[in-house]
Design a protein around this motif. Structure first.
Motif, PDB file in Angstrom:
ATOM      1  N   LEU A   1      30.763  -9.007  12.496  1.00 26.96           N
ATOM      2  CA  LEU A   1      29.592  -9.533  13.196  1.00 26.96           C
ATOM      3  C   LEU A   1      28.354  -9.547  12.306  1.00 26.96           C
ATOM      4  CD1 LEU A   1      30.005  -8.039  16.777  1.00 26.96           C
ATOM      5  CD2 LEU A   1      30.575 -10.333  15.970  1.00 26.96           C
ATOM      6  N   VAL A   2      28.154  -8.495  11.538  1.00 26.21           N
ATOM      7  CA  VAL A   2      27.000  -8.464  10.618  1.00 26.21           C
ATOM      8  C   VAL A   2      27.127  -9.586   9.593  1.00 26.21           C
ATOM      9  CG1 VAL A   2      25.922  -7.141   8.766  1.00 26.21           C
ATOM     10  CG2 VAL A   2      26.432  -6.038  10.936  1.00 26.21           C
ATOM     11  N   ALA A   3      28.306  -9.753   9.026  1.00 23.19           N
ATOM     12  CA  ALA A   3      28.513 -10.804   8.025  1.00 23.19           C
ATOM     13  C   ALA A   3      28.312 -12.192   8.627  1.00 23.19           C
ATOM     14  CB  ALA A   3      29.910 -10.682   7.428  1.00 23.19           C
ATOM     15  N   GLN A   4      28.794 -12.404   9.847  1.00 24.79           N
ATOM     16  CA  GLN A   4      28.661 -13.713  10.474  1.00 24.79           C
ATOM     17  C   GLN A   4      27.206 -14.036  10.807  1.00 24.79           C
ATOM     18  OE1 GLN A   4      31.437 -12.881  13.564  1.00 24.79           O
ATOM     19  NE2 GLN A   4      33.163 -13.772  12.456  1.00 24.79           N
TER      20      GLN A   4
ATOM     21  N   LEU B   1      44.828  -8.721  17.431  1.00 23.66           N
ATOM     22  CA  LEU B   1      45.089  -9.253  16.098  1.00 23.66           C
ATOM     23  C   LEU B   1      44.073  -8.761  15.075  1.00 23.66           C
ATOM     24  CD1 LEU B   1      45.907 -12.912  17.157  1.00 23.66           C
ATOM     25  CD2 LEU B   1      47.526 -11.104  16.545  1.00 23.66           C
ATOM     26  N   LEU B   2      43.052  -8.047  15.541  1.00 28.22           N
ATOM     27  CA  LEU B   2      42.011  -7.507  14.676  1.00 28.22           C
ATOM     28  C   LEU B   2      41.606  -6.146  15.227  1.00 28.22           C
ATOM     29  CD1 LEU B   2      40.018  -8.312  12.292  1.00 28.22           C
ATOM     30  CD2 LEU B   2      38.429  -8.951  14.081  1.00 28.22           C
ATOM     31  N   PRO B   3      41.571  -5.115  14.379  1.00 29.01           N
ATOM     32  CA  PRO B   3      41.186  -3.792  14.887  1.00 29.01           C
ATOM     33  C   PRO B   3      39.683  -3.713  15.184  1.00 29.01           C
ATOM     34  CG  PRO B   3      41.683  -3.686  12.539  1.00 29.01           C
ATOM     35  CD  PRO B   3      41.983  -5.075  12.979  1.00 29.01           C
ATOM     36  N   TRP B   4      39.351  -2.906  16.190  1.00 30.13           N
ATOM     37  CA  TRP B   4      37.944  -2.744  16.597  1.00 30.13           C
ATOM     38  C   TRP B   4      37.076  -2.228  15.467  1.00 30.13           C
ATOM     39  CZ3 TRP B   4      35.091  -4.550  20.325  1.00 30.13           C
ATOM     40  CH2 TRP B   4      35.673  -4.931  21.514  1.00 30.13           C
ATOM     41  N   ARG B   5      37.636  -1.463  14.546  1.00 32.60           N
ATOM     42  CA  ARG B   5      36.818  -0.877  13.470  1.00 32.60           C
ATOM     43  C   ARG B   5      36.224  -1.943  12.541  1.00 32.60           C
ATOM     44  NH1 ARG B   5      39.753  -0.751   8.772  1.00 32.60           N
ATOM     45  NH2 ARG B   5      41.985  -1.049   9.033  1.00 32.60           N
TER      46      ARG B   5
ATOM     47  N   ALA C   1      39.548 -15.573   8.053  1.00 29.10           N
ATOM     48  CA  ALA C   1      38.123 -15.844   7.954  1.00 29.10           C
ATOM     49  C   ALA C   1      37.718 -16.887   8.987  1.00 29.10           C
ATOM     50  CB  ALA C   1      37.774 -16.352   6.569  1.00 29.10           C
ATOM     51  N   HIS C   2      36.617 -16.644   9.658  1.00 30.75           N
ATOM     52  CA  HIS C   2      36.080 -17.598  10.614  1.00 30.75           C
ATOM     53  C   HIS C   2      34.603 -17.294  10.796  1.00 30.75           C
ATOM     54  CE1 HIS C   2      36.275 -14.243  13.368  1.00 30.75           C
ATOM     55  NE2 HIS C   2      37.488 -14.055  12.916  1.00 30.75           N
ATOM     56  N   PRO C   3      33.784 -18.319  11.022  1.00 34.16           N
ATOM     57  CA  PRO C   3      32.345 -18.119  11.139  1.00 34.16           C
ATOM     58  C   PRO C   3      31.858 -17.856  12.560  1.00 34.16           C
ATOM     59  CG  PRO C   3      32.813 -20.435  10.990  1.00 34.16           C
ATOM     60  CD  PRO C   3      34.128 -19.724  10.868  1.00 34.16           C
ATOM     61  N   ASN C   4      32.742 -17.671  13.514  1.00 34.60           N
ATOM     62  CA  ASN C   4      32.354 -17.602  14.914  1.00 34.60           C
ATOM     63  C   ASN C   4      32.568 -16.198  15.493  1.00 34.60           C
ATOM     64  OD1 ASN C   4      32.027 -18.005  17.650  1.00 34.60           O
ATOM     65  ND2 ASN C   4      33.114 -19.941  17.681  1.00 34.60           N
ATOM     66  N   PRO C   5      31.500 -15.532  15.949  1.00 38.90           N
ATOM     67  CA  PRO C   5      31.655 -14.204  16.548  1.00 38.90           C
ATOM     68  C   PRO C   5      32.547 -14.202  17.791  1.00 38.90           C
ATOM     69  CG  PRO C   5      29.359 -14.603  16.025  1.00 38.90           C
ATOM     70  CD  PRO C   5      30.083 -15.898  15.805  1.00 38.90           C
ATOM     71  N   ALA C   6      32.590 -15.302  18.527  1.00 36.44           N
ATOM     72  CA  ALA C   6      33.459 -15.369  19.700  1.00 36.44           C
ATOM     73  C   ALA C   6      34.926 -15.296  19.298  1.00 36.44           C
ATOM     74  CB  ALA C   6      33.190 -16.649  20.481  1.00 36.44           C
ATOM     75  N   VAL C   7      35.265 -15.880  18.154  1.00 32.84           N
ATOM     76  CA  VAL C   7      36.641 -15.803  17.658  1.00 32.84           C
ATOM     77  C   VAL C   7      36.972 -14.376  17.264  1.00 32.84           C
ATOM     78  CG1 VAL C   7      38.225 -16.602  15.855  1.00 32.84           C
ATOM     79  CG2 VAL C   7      36.632 -18.204  16.910  1.00 32.84           C
ATOM     80  N   THR C   8      36.021 -13.669  16.684  1.00 34.16           N
ATOM     81  CA  THR C   8      36.231 -12.260  16.340  1.00 34.16           C
ATOM     82  C   THR C   8      36.582 -11.461  17.582  1.00 34.16           C
ATOM     83  OG1 THR C   8      34.682 -12.385  14.492  1.00 34.16           O
ATOM     84  CG2 THR C   8      35.133 -10.202  15.365  1.00 34.16           C
ATOM     85  N   LEU C   9      35.811 -11.638  18.639  1.00 38.80           N
ATOM     86  CA  LEU C   9      36.083 -10.898  19.872  1.00 38.80           C
ATOM     87  C   LEU C   9      37.401 -11.317  20.505  1.00 38.80           C
ATOM     88  CD1 LEU C   9      32.482 -10.815  21.360  1.00 38.80           C
ATOM     89  CD2 LEU C   9      33.687  -9.033  20.095  1.00 38.80           C
TER      90      LEU C   9
END
Length: 56
Positions: free
Chosen positions: A39-42, A29-33, A14-22
């Motif tokens: 992003l919507v949740a953040q 470490l995270l699937p594109w799906r 869990a993290h609140p930053n969209p840049a970390v998601t990307l």
């Protein structure tokens, strides 16, 4: 500060930053799906948090 420190320690990813998601996607470490959901949740949680501050 304790909440922010507990995020990486939880192991849940869990993290609140969209840049970390990307960055996690780029690091495989995270699937594109899952990216649209993250992003919507953040963005929604950021907007609701700001709205709560505005109304308080």
């Amino acid at each position: 500060m304790g909440v922010l420190a507990s995020i990486p320690l939880s192991g849940a990813g869990a993290h609140p930053n969209p840049a970390v998601t990307l960055a996690l996607v780029e690091g495989h470490l995270l699937p594109w799906r899952l990216v649209p959901l993250y992003l919507v949740a953040q963005f929604l949680s950021g907007f609701l948090g700001a709205l709560g501050d505005f109304l308080a």
